[in-house]
Scaffold this motif. Sequence first.
Motif, mmCIF file in Angstrom:
data_model
loop_
_atom_site.group_PDB
_atom_site.id
_atom_site.type_symbol
_atom_site.label_atom_id
_atom_site.label_comp_id
_atom_site.label_asym_id
_atom_site.label_seq_id
_atom_site.Cartn_x
_atom_site.Cartn_y
_atom_site.Cartn_z
ATOM 1 N N ILE A 105 0.840 -1.201 0.000
ATOM 2 C CA ILE A 105 0.000 0.000 0.000
ATOM 3 C C ILE A 105 0.871 1.246 0.000
ATOM 4 C CG2 ILE A 105 -1.572 1.373 1.436
ATOM 5 C CD1 ILE A 105 -2.892 -1.254 2.305
ATOM 6 N N LEU A 106 1.909 1.241 0.822
ATOM 7 C CA LEU A 106 2.803 2.397 0.905
ATOM 8 C C LEU A 106 3.549 2.610 -0.402
ATOM 9 C CD1 LEU A 106 3.927 4.593 2.756
ATOM 10 C CD2 LEU A 106 5.682 2.970 3.512
ATOM 11 N N LEU A 107 4.056 1.536 -0.991
ATOM 12 C CA LEU A 107 4.781 1.662 -2.254
ATOM 13 C C LEU A 107 3.868 2.178 -3.364
ATOM 14 C CD1 LEU A 107 7.376 1.173 -3.920
ATOM 15 C CD2 LEU A 107 6.475 -1.101 -4.439
ATOM 16 N N THR A 108 2.655 1.652 -3.439
ATOM 17 C CA THR A 108 1.707 2.105 -4.464
ATOM 18 C C THR A 108 1.426 3.588 -4.323
ATOM 19 O OG1 THR A 108 0.672 -0.077 -4.575
ATOM 20 C CG2 THR A 108 -0.604 1.777 -5.400
ATOM 21 N N PHE A 109 1.252 4.044 -3.085
ATOM 22 C CA PHE A 109 1.016 5.473 -2.847
ATOM 23 C C PHE A 109 2.197 6.304 -3.341
ATOM 24 C CE2 PHE A 109 1.710 9.080 0.106
ATOM 25 C CZ PHE A 109 0.605 9.847 -0.243
ATOM 26 N N ILE A 110 3.401 5.872 -3.027
ATOM 27 C CA ILE A 110 4.595 6.622 -3.431
ATOM 28 C C ILE A 110 4.728 6.656 -4.949
ATOM 29 C CG2 ILE A 110 7.130 6.618 -3.374
ATOM 30 C CD1 ILE A 110 6.885 5.480 -0.507
ATOM 31 N N GLU A 111 4.451 5.523 -5.595
ATOM 32 C CA GLU A 111 4.619 5.434 -7.047
ATOM 33 C C GLU A 111 3.508 6.153 -7.810
ATOM 34 O OE1 GLU A 111 4.910 1.260 -7.878
ATOM 35 O OE2 GLU A 111 7.106 1.272 -7.695
#
Length: 218
Positions: A105-111
């Motif tokens: 979830i965190l990576l998707t938000f950053i990307e």
Amino acid sequence: MIPAPSQPARQGKGRSRNRLKIVAAAKALFLRDGYDGVNLERVATQAEVARQTVYNQFGSKEAVFRAVMEHHWSSLPLGDLSTRLEQSLGSGGDPAGFLRQFSEILLTFIEDTDQVAFTRLVIAESRRSPWIAEEFYRVGKEPLTKALTDCLRRLHETGKINCPSPGLAAHQFLGLVQEFIIWPQVMAIGPDVMNMPPFDVVVEEGIAMFLDRYGARD
């Protein structure tokens, strides 16, 4: 026959559309030109609305910037975390599975957002305007950390982990992941310099370290 929307309803929808246009336009300008390089006139022109419309809805550039921050962080689905955790617990899931989901979830938000550019902007502007960093933390990092803290507390209460200080542990896990997935980008450190491992390796190693410290004790 479906009745036509009332005048107040139409006005409300139009106001909401204008607000989104203004926030999107302001974000693009702030990221490109910095906080001091933007004024309400430029925001209005970029959003293709009247300056008075911007002023009526926000009142000041600071209010516009605060709205931009809130909208930016609103795309991080923190409400999904507790739901996913309860689903995982209900199906006998393990803490590692939840931490993988959290990391994704965190990576998707950053990307999928301008998180890197926005973080750079906050760092650059907060020296002159400390409230910017404080607001960025209040509407973003603080709710993120609290959501993870609440989930770790639940895992501790159900005996899945042994973590009497979930707030400390939440900061620790975020550090294990963000050190690799965001800060090198914020600092514009090239992957050849960092020799960055793949995301899945970062997450699995972080989970292993975390559970070595906080795993349930037999």
